[in-house]
Scaffold this active site. Structure first.
Site, mmCIF file in Angstrom:
data_model
loop_
_atom_site.group_PDB
_atom_site.id
_atom_site.type_symbol
_atom_site.label_atom_id
_atom_site.label_comp_id
_atom_site.label_asym_id
_atom_site.label_seq_id
_atom_site.Cartn_x
_atom_site.Cartn_y
_atom_site.Cartn_z
ATOM 1 N N ASN A 9 36.027 -12.476 -46.918
ATOM 2 C CA ASN A 9 35.451 -13.744 -46.464
ATOM 3 C C ASN A 9 36.362 -14.849 -46.980
ATOM 4 O O ASN A 9 36.325 -15.179 -48.163
ATOM 5 C CB ASN A 9 34.030 -13.893 -47.022
ATOM 6 C CG ASN A 9 33.447 -15.269 -46.718
ATOM 7 O OD1 ASN A 9 34.016 -16.042 -45.939
ATOM 8 N ND2 ASN A 9 32.310 -15.587 -47.338
ATOM 9 N N TRP A 10 37.186 -15.366 -46.074
ATOM 10 C CA TRP A 10 38.170 -16.365 -46.510
ATOM 11 C C TRP A 10 37.530 -17.710 -46.826
ATOM 12 O O TRP A 10 38.183 -18.595 -47.381
ATOM 13 C CB TRP A 10 39.225 -16.555 -45.416
ATOM 14 C CG TRP A 10 40.150 -15.388 -45.227
ATOM 15 C CD1 TRP A 10 40.087 -14.159 -45.858
ATOM 16 C CD2 TRP A 10 41.289 -15.331 -44.356
ATOM 17 N NE1 TRP A 10 41.113 -13.360 -45.417
ATOM 18 C CE2 TRP A 10 41.867 -14.042 -44.498
ATOM 19 C CE3 TRP A 10 41.869 -16.241 -43.476
ATOM 20 C CZ2 TRP A 10 43.003 -13.661 -43.785
ATOM 21 C CZ3 TRP A 10 43.003 -15.845 -42.761
ATOM 22 C CH2 TRP A 10 43.565 -14.577 -42.924
ATOM 23 N N LYS A 11 36.280 -17.889 -46.440
ATOM 24 C CA LYS A 11 35.603 -19.191 -46.619
ATOM 25 C C LYS A 11 36.484 -20.290 -46.013
ATOM 26 O O LYS A 11 37.162 -20.057 -45.012
ATOM 27 C CB LYS A 11 35.268 -19.420 -48.091
ATOM 28 C CG LYS A 11 34.494 -18.230 -48.686
ATOM 29 C CD LYS A 11 33.873 -18.503 -50.015
ATOM 30 C CE LYS A 11 33.132 -17.251 -50.493
ATOM 31 N NZ LYS A 11 32.380 -17.428 -51.722
ATOM 32 N N HIS A 93 25.136 -16.556 -45.412
ATOM 33 C CA HIS A 93 25.817 -16.628 -46.704
ATOM 34 C C HIS A 93 25.103 -17.664 -47.572
ATOM 35 O O HIS A 93 24.637 -18.693 -47.069
ATOM 36 C CB HIS A 93 27.295 -17.007 -46.510
ATOM 37 C CG HIS A 93 28.087 -16.806 -47.763
ATOM 38 N ND1 HIS A 93 28.067 -17.726 -48.788
ATOM 39 C CD2 HIS A 93 28.882 -15.786 -48.173
ATOM 40 C CE1 HIS A 93 28.825 -17.271 -49.776
ATOM 41 N NE2 HIS A 93 29.338 -16.091 -49.425
ATOM 42 N N GLU A 95 26.144 -19.873 -49.411
ATOM 43 C CA GLU A 95 26.697 -21.237 -49.319
ATOM 44 C C GLU A 95 26.125 -21.966 -48.105
ATOM 45 O O GLU A 95 25.918 -23.183 -48.145
ATOM 46 C CB GLU A 95 28.232 -21.161 -49.286
ATOM 47 C CG GLU A 95 28.784 -20.789 -50.660
ATOM 48 C CD GLU A 95 30.081 -20.001 -50.646
ATOM 49 O OE1 GLU A 95 30.763 -19.964 -49.607
ATOM 50 O OE2 GLU A 95 30.406 -19.402 -51.697
ATOM 51 N N GLU A 164 24.544 -10.348 -52.220
ATOM 52 C CA GLU A 164 25.417 -11.245 -52.971
ATOM 53 C C GLU A 164 24.576 -12.092 -53.921
ATOM 54 O O GLU A 164 24.023 -13.115 -53.511
ATOM 55 C CB GLU A 164 26.168 -12.183 -52.016
ATOM 56 C CG GLU A 164 27.129 -11.485 -51.087
ATOM 57 C CD GLU A 164 28.305 -12.388 -50.706
ATOM 58 O OE1 GLU A 164 29.422 -11.883 -50.711
ATOM 59 O OE2 GLU A 164 28.108 -13.585 -50.441
ATOM 60 N N GLY A 170 31.965 -16.417 -57.046
ATOM 61 C CA GLY A 170 33.002 -17.356 -57.473
ATOM 62 C C GLY A 170 32.917 -17.731 -58.941
ATOM 63 O O GLY A 170 33.583 -18.660 -59.395
ATOM 64 N N SER A 208 32.320 -11.819 -57.020
ATOM 65 C CA SER A 208 33.371 -11.567 -58.006
ATOM 66 C C SER A 208 33.848 -10.117 -58.028
ATOM 67 O O SER A 208 34.110 -9.560 -59.095
ATOM 68 C CB SER A 208 32.924 -12.020 -59.401
ATOM 69 O OG SER A 208 32.679 -13.416 -59.415
ATOM 70 N N GLY A 229 35.360 -12.571 -51.687
ATOM 71 C CA GLY A 229 35.748 -13.968 -51.528
ATOM 72 C C GLY A 229 37.152 -14.206 -52.079
ATOM 73 O O GLY A 229 38.162 -13.932 -51.430
ATOM 74 N N GLY A 230 37.215 -14.721 -53.293
ATOM 75 C CA GLY A 230 38.488 -15.138 -53.887
ATOM 76 C C GLY A 230 39.579 -14.083 -53.812
ATOM 77 O O GLY A 230 40.739 -14.385 -53.473
HETATM 78 P P1 13P Z 1 33.833 -14.242 -54.696
HETATM 79 O O1 13P Z 1 34.395 -12.855 -54.444
HETATM 80 O O2 13P Z 1 34.867 -15.307 -54.729
HETATM 81 O O3 13P Z 1 32.890 -14.247 -55.869
HETATM 82 O O4 13P Z 1 32.931 -14.602 -53.399
HETATM 83 C C1 13P Z 1 32.000 -13.687 -52.964
HETATM 84 C C2 13P Z 1 31.487 -14.139 -51.658
HETATM 85 O O5 13P Z 1 30.781 -15.136 -51.554
HETATM 86 C C3 13P Z 1 31.874 -13.382 -50.460
HETATM 87 O O6 13P Z 1 31.135 -13.759 -49.351
#
Ligand code: 13P
Length: 247
Positions: A9-11, A93, A95, A164, A170, A208, A229-230
């Site tokens: 997930n590149w956000k 998600h 967010e 999640e 994050g 994470s 994510g990251g």
């Molecule tokens: P991180 O891997 O950066 O914690 O993000 C997880 C995430 O929200 C994937 O959708």
């Protein structure tokens, strides 16, 4: 046996140059004996599709509208995602739930719209830190999933679920494999009561996930891959996580 699925997930990250480098790195590192997808920002989907042509990797989006079409400025429909070849779309998600006030019902409606166009929704559920500390983890994730199950009916067996925990996203704080597995088992049991496909459905863990914790997470019986994510923004890290998921 369920085949593991790893989704990046590149956000809201990336640029044409950075994406080309990242996807180039992944193409060199793969393929893996696992399903791998990247969910990229809307403007980059078409170019990602081109870059991934001829590879086993697939691509998707990070959100879609619950509406079919019409006067919804700024929205992107699941029919459009299907039209450009998206295999997956992330819905719900945390967010989006937090910053865009998405309700359980809106998330479920988005999942339904996606399925109607053959795009597999990756439905995210998860508790906040306060909810976990109040002992509400199970109740929260079950409520979030129940709305989707109710809305999708017998089609619910077609979705992917992602657990999640909001406090792990994050932050560098990962749920322990045991913490994650216990929530995944709750979700699997809830799916079992709703669909005879529950045993083949993928339930991903996100929050994470890194190269050094991925293998242990993916070893848990009800964890069928990750939503990353990251670490999905660095080819070497994402490739290492895909390797950890390979069966
Ligand atoms: P991180 O891997 O950066 O914690 O993000 C997880 C995430 O929200 C994937 O959708």
């Amino acid at each position: 046996m369920r085949r593991n699925l790893v989704v990046g997930n590149w956000k809201m990250h990336g640029s044409r140059a950075a994406n080309a480098q990242l996807l180039g790195g992944l193409k060199e590192a793969g393929p893996w004996n696992a399903d791998v997808a990247v969910c990229v920002p809307f403007p980059y989907i078409a170019e990602t599709a081109l870059a991934l042509t001829g590879t086993a990797m697939v691509f998707g989006a990070q959100d879609c509208s619950s509406h079919e079409q019409g006067a919804y400025t700024g929205e992107v429909s699941s029919a459009m995602l299907q039209d450009i070849g998206c295999r997956y779309v992330i819905v719900g998600h945390s967010e989006r739930r937090a910053y865009h006030a998405e309700s359980d019902q809106l998330v479920a409606d988005k999942a339904k719209a996606a399925l109607a166009h053959g795009v597999t929704p990756i439905v995210c559920v998860g508790e906040t830190r306060a909810e976990r500390e109040a002992g509400q983890t199970e109740a929260v994730v079950k409520r979030q999933l129940a709305t989707v199950i109710h809305t999708l009916g017998h089609c619910c067996g077609e979705m992917v679920v992602a657990y999640e925990p909001v406090w792990a996203i994050g932050t560098g704080l990962t749920a322990t494999p045991e913490q994650a597995q216990s929530v995944h088992a709750v979700l699997r049991a809830q799916l079992m009561a709703a669909t005879d496909r529950a045993s083949v459905m993928r339930i991903l863990y996100g929050g994470s996930v890194k190269p050094d914790n991925a293998a242990e997470l993916f070893r848990q019986p009800d964890i069928d891959g990750g939503l990353i994510g990251g670490a999905a923004l660095k080819a070497a890290d994402f490739a290492a996580i895909c390797r950890a998921a390979a069966q």
